[in-house]
Design a protein around this motif. Structure first.
Motif, PDB file in Angstrom:
ATOM      1  N   ARG A 116      -4.056   6.446   0.480  1.00 31.87           N
ATOM      2  CA  ARG A 116      -4.070   5.438  -0.254  1.00 31.87           C
ATOM      3  C   ARG A 116      -5.111   4.295   0.466  1.00 31.87           C
ATOM      4  O   ARG A 116      -6.035   3.959  -0.081  1.00 31.87           O
ATOM      5  N   ASN A 120      -8.812   3.403  -0.826  1.00 36.14           N
ATOM      6  CA  ASN A 120      -9.289   2.048  -0.863  1.00 36.14           C
ATOM      7  C   ASN A 120     -10.462   1.693  -0.167  1.00 36.14           C
ATOM      8  O   ASN A 120     -11.554   0.835  -0.429  1.00 36.14           O
ATOM      9  N   ARG A 123     -13.581   3.017  -2.289  1.00 37.82           N
ATOM     10  CA  ARG A 123     -13.613   2.149  -3.394  1.00 37.82           C
ATOM     11  C   ARG A 123     -14.693   0.824  -2.807  1.00 37.82           C
ATOM     12  O   ARG A 123     -15.508   0.641  -3.436  1.00 37.82           O
TER      13      ARG A 123
END
Length: 127
Positions: A116, A120, A123
């Protein structure tokens, strides 16, 4: 001269039967005498609802239904076995709810968190 289509009712029926019996799509294709690539093209064609190929759309729906029926049958068998052998239930719980029942649940939680965070971070870099 073009090769005759293998998208005939007998081939489609064999694929659906194999999938309903728990075979992977690749194995089902082999059971029906076609390649995985050929089956993949048929599925792609069936997913493109705009193409107007109703037989292919129905074929993809039948594949999905057969897959879910195979899953349901497998879960029923595991649960039936669990009534005699507790390890069947333990196996099912570990796979269905690994966060709660897996022996490696801490590791699984750490991996999820790591992935995760990486997602992130990726991104954030792309924006």
């Amino acid at each position: 001269m073009p090769r005759p289509s293998e998208f005939i009712p007998e081939t489609r029926k064999r694929i659906i039967e194999a999938i309903a019996n728990g075979c992977t799509r690749e194995a089902a294709a082999g059971c029906a005498g076609i390649s995985r690539a050929c089956l993949g093209k048929w599925i792609k064609r069936g997913r493109d609802a705009n193409a107007g190929d109703e037989a292919f759309v129905a074929f993809v729906a039948a594949i999905k239904e057969a897959e879910w029926k195979a899953v349901e049958e497998a879960v029923k068998a595991i649960r039936k076995a669990g009534k005699k052998t507790w390890t069947a239930f333990a196996w099912w719980l570990e796979r269905k709810y690994p966060g709660d029942w897996s022996l490696d649940r801490e590791l699984a939680a750490e991996l999820k968190k790591f992935l995760r965070e990486k997602k992130n971070a990726t991104r954030a870099k792309s924006t």
